[in-house]
Design a protein around this motif. Structure first.
Motif, PDB file in Angstrom:
ATOM      1  N   VAL A 186       0.860  -1.185   0.000  1.00 55.22           N
ATOM      2  CA  VAL A 186       0.000   0.000   0.000  1.00 55.22           C
ATOM      3  C   VAL A 186       0.894   1.231   0.000  1.00 55.22           C
ATOM      4  CG1 VAL A 186      -1.773   1.306   1.220  1.00 55.22           C
ATOM      5  CG2 VAL A 186      -1.810  -1.206   1.267  1.00 55.22           C
ATOM      6  N   VAL A 187       0.631   2.138  -0.926  1.00 56.82           N
ATOM      7  CA  VAL A 187       1.344   3.409  -0.995  1.00 56.82           C
ATOM      8  C   VAL A 187       0.344   4.517  -0.712  1.00 56.82           C
ATOM      9  CG1 VAL A 187       2.780   4.943  -2.379  1.00 56.82           C
ATOM     10  CG2 VAL A 187       2.930   2.468  -2.722  1.00 56.82           C
ATOM     11  N   ILE A 188       0.604   5.309   0.326  1.00 55.32           N
ATOM     12  CA  ILE A 188      -0.265   6.430   0.677  1.00 55.32           C
ATOM     13  C   ILE A 188       0.359   7.702   0.113  1.00 55.32           C
ATOM     14  CG2 ILE A 188      -1.359   7.705   2.557  1.00 55.32           C
ATOM     15  CD1 ILE A 188      -0.771   5.199   4.323  1.00 55.32           C
ATOM     16  N   ALA A 189      -0.357   8.365  -0.765  1.00 46.20           N
ATOM     17  CA  ALA A 189       0.093   9.628  -1.346  1.00 46.20           C
ATOM     18  C   ALA A 189      -0.634  10.761  -0.658  1.00 46.20           C
ATOM     19  CB  ALA A 189      -0.186   9.659  -2.842  1.00 46.20           C
ATOM     20  N   VAL A 190       0.107  11.700  -0.100  1.00 45.80           N
ATOM     21  CA  VAL A 190      -0.490  12.812   0.633  1.00 45.80           C
ATOM     22  C   VAL A 190      -0.577  14.032  -0.273  1.00 45.80           C
ATOM     23  CG1 VAL A 190      -0.211  14.405   2.561  1.00 45.80           C
ATOM     24  CG2 VAL A 190       0.295  11.973   2.871  1.00 45.80           C
ATOM     25  N   GLY A 191      -1.790  14.571  -0.418  1.00 43.65           N
ATOM     26  CA  GLY A 191      -2.013  15.836  -1.102  1.00 43.65           C
ATOM     27  C   GLY A 191      -1.338  15.917  -2.467  1.00 43.65           C
ATOM     28  N   PRO A 192      -0.498  16.937  -2.678  1.00 43.16           N
ATOM     29  CA  PRO A 192       0.058  17.188  -4.013  1.00 43.16           C
ATOM     30  C   PRO A 192       1.054  16.146  -4.494  1.00 43.16           C
ATOM     31  CG  PRO A 192       1.019  18.686  -2.404  1.00 43.16           C
ATOM     32  CD  PRO A 192      -0.105  17.980  -1.711  1.00 43.16           C
ATOM     33  N   MET A 193       1.325  15.111  -3.705  1.00 44.06           N
ATOM     34  CA  MET A 193       2.232  14.055  -4.153  1.00 44.06           C
ATOM     35  C   MET A 193       1.530  12.997  -5.002  1.00 44.06           C
ATOM     36  SD  MET A 193       5.012  15.206  -3.084  1.00 44.06           S
ATOM     37  CE  MET A 193       5.775  13.942  -4.084  1.00 44.06           C
ATOM     38  N   VAL A 235       4.029   2.237   2.300  1.00 46.60           N
ATOM     39  CA  VAL A 235       4.864   3.394   1.982  1.00 46.60           C
ATOM     40  C   VAL A 235       3.993   4.632   2.119  1.00 46.60           C
ATOM     41  CG1 VAL A 235       6.302   4.531   0.241  1.00 46.60           C
ATOM     42  CG2 VAL A 235       6.180   2.021   0.321  1.00 46.60           C
ATOM     43  N   ILE A 236       4.502   5.668   2.776  1.00 49.27           N
ATOM     44  CA  ILE A 236       3.772   6.933   2.822  1.00 49.27           C
ATOM     45  C   ILE A 236       4.653   8.020   2.227  1.00 49.27           C
ATOM     46  CG2 ILE A 236       4.433   7.351   5.250  1.00 49.27           C
ATOM     47  CD1 ILE A 236       1.593   8.807   5.413  1.00 49.27           C
ATOM     48  N   VAL A 237       4.105   8.739   1.254  1.00 46.32           N
ATOM     49  CA  VAL A 237       4.833   9.778   0.531  1.00 46.32           C
ATOM     50  C   VAL A 237       4.203  11.117   0.886  1.00 46.32           C
ATOM     51  CG1 VAL A 237       5.623  10.605  -1.706  1.00 46.32           C
ATOM     52  CG2 VAL A 237       5.267   8.149  -1.342  1.00 46.32           C
ATOM     53  N   GLU A 238       4.971  11.962   1.591  1.00 43.80           N
ATOM     54  CA  GLU A 238       4.457  13.230   2.107  1.00 43.80           C
ATOM     55  C   GLU A 238       5.269  14.399   1.549  1.00 43.80           C
ATOM     56  OE1 GLU A 238       3.078  12.428   6.512  1.00 43.80           O
ATOM     57  OE2 GLU A 238       5.007  11.438   6.208  1.00 43.80           O
ATOM     58  N   PRO A 239       4.625  15.551   1.309  1.00 37.45           N
ATOM     59  CA  PRO A 239       5.347  16.707   0.754  1.00 37.45           C
ATOM     60  C   PRO A 239       6.035  17.557   1.809  1.00 37.45           C
ATOM     61  CG  PRO A 239       3.025  17.217   0.877  1.00 37.45           C
ATOM     62  CD  PRO A 239       3.174  15.792   1.357  1.00 37.45           C
ATOM     63  N   TYR A 240       6.354  16.962   2.928  1.00 35.95           N
ATOM     64  CA  TYR A 240       7.049  17.639   4.020  1.00 35.95           C
ATOM     65  C   TYR A 240       8.034  16.644   4.622  1.00 35.95           C
ATOM     66  CZ  TYR A 240       2.643  15.684   5.669  1.00 35.95           C
ATOM     67  OH  TYR A 240       1.566  14.871   5.852  1.00 35.95           O
ATOM     68  N   LEU A 241       8.501  16.852   5.813  1.00 32.74           N
ATOM     69  CA  LEU A 241       9.623  16.114   6.368  1.00 32.74           C
ATOM     70  C   LEU A 241       9.433  14.601   6.305  1.00 32.74           C
ATOM     71  CD1 LEU A 241      12.357  16.699   7.775  1.00 32.74           C
ATOM     72  CD2 LEU A 241      11.149  16.447   9.951  1.00 32.74           C
ATOM     73  N   SER A 242      10.418  13.930   5.738  1.00 38.80           N
ATOM     74  CA  SER A 242      10.385  12.483   5.625  1.00 38.80           C
ATOM     75  C   SER A 242      10.217  11.829   6.990  1.00 38.80           C
ATOM     76  CB  SER A 242      11.696  12.002   4.979  1.00 38.80           C
ATOM     77  OG  SER A 242      11.738  10.598   4.920  1.00 38.80           O
ATOM     78  N   GLY A 243       9.299  10.875   7.062  1.00 40.10           N
ATOM     79  CA  GLY A 243       9.070  10.147   8.293  1.00 40.10           C
ATOM     80  C   GLY A 243       8.058  10.768   9.229  1.00 40.10           C
TER      81      GLY A 243
END
Length: 300
Positions: A186-193, A235-243
């Motif tokens: 599962v890949v979680i894409a946050v907002g503009p990612m 996997v979580i992909v965020e447009p701010y600080l990794s982790g």
């Protein structure tokens, strides 16, 4: 297409006309966009100048009188610089309002590190009772703003120039919405990612979830996506600080053997700022960088 910040200005101006409970507090940033609203509602459009601690304090003071403040400036000036006021004036006093930032993590690279805030969501995560929302499209930003303005909660709405090609359903009850179905993770894409994640995972057998409300974290949505599997790769992909959200993902999967990869903005400061697309590539958040890291994680 207008930007999220432009949509915020036009929407907020209309909301001021419709709801006498609302007030806007500014610290110079975006003031020109509120010229008409300031003339129409001079007592409810307040510019405090470049005084970010006062920005938060004035907003909290309005909230104490029963007003619903919408407080706006660039992310580092809204969250990082006046953090003590956010913690005390809102949290300790038990009042609520809507904080709306612009600039994201690296929208204006030429301005340098003073105008970048990759750590803002992690910092807000230390406080109790805040809803944190990260839209990926101007239409989503408008929906979330309207809900926040009409509500009673403490909301941090994080806007960016980076945006997806099309809007997705957001708001109350939308949770983490599945965009693509797969069986290998599962890949979680946050907002503009989202657009970059979809490009990066093309052809991979993964489920892609789209999230705009990151706090509270949608643990139930992640568990639904994992389904009946005995183990999980997330996997979580965020447009701010990794982790920033790996702890929340771990908590959601606590009773299941799992692995988690958090992708986002590196802690390493980039001193050659370039343009926004170069920032994305340098942090591995472009489709190529994401493909390499997501693929490598799932195949390891």
């Amino acid at each position: 297409m207008d930007t999220m910040r432009e949509r915020f200005i036009t929407t907020t101006a209309r909301l001021l006309d419709d709801d006498p409970r609302l007030a806007v507090v500014l610290a110079e940033i975006s003031r020109d966009g509120f010229d008409r609203a300031e003339r129409t509602h001079p007592d409810r459009v307040i510019n405090v100048g470049i005084r970010e601690q006062l920005l938060i304090g004035a907003g909290a003071g309005l909230a104490l009188t029963g007003m619903r403040p919408i407080i706006h400036t660039f992310a580092p000036f809204l969250v990082e610089r006046p953090f003590e006021q956010v913690k005390l004036d809102f949290g300790h006093q038990g009042v609520s309002g809507v904080l709306v930032s612009a600039g994201g993590s690296y929208d204006w690279p030429a301005a340098g590190i003073t105008h970048m805030a990759p750590g803002d969501v992690a910092l807000m995560d230390t406080l109790d009772g805040w809803t944190v929302q990260v839209p990926g499209h101007p239409d989503e930003a408008e929906t979330l703003l309207r809900e926040a303005a009409a509500g009673e909660d403490r909301v941090y709405l994080r806007l960016s120039l980076q945006q997806n090609e099309r809007a997705r359903p957001v708001g109350a009850g939308s949770g983490s919405a599945p965009v693509r179905e797969g069986s290998q993770g599962v890949v979680i894409a946050v907002g503009p990612m989202l657009d970059n994640v979809l490009a990066a995972t093309e052809g991979l057998d993964v489920t892609v979830l789209y999230a705009t409300t990151v706090r509270p974290f949608d643990a139930a949505g992640l568990r639904r996506a994992v389904g009946a599997r005995e183990t999980a790769d997330a996997v979580i992909v965020e447009p701010y600080l990794s982790g920033t959200s790996t702890g929340a993902v771990n908590n959601a999967l606590a009773d299941l053997p799992h692995r988690v990869l958090g992708l986002g903005v590196s802690r390493t400061e980039l001193r050659r700022y370039g343009q926004m697309d170069e920032q994305l590539a340098a942090h591995g958040l472009d489709p190529r960088g994401l493909r390499e890291r997501i693929g490598g994680f799932l195949n390891s």
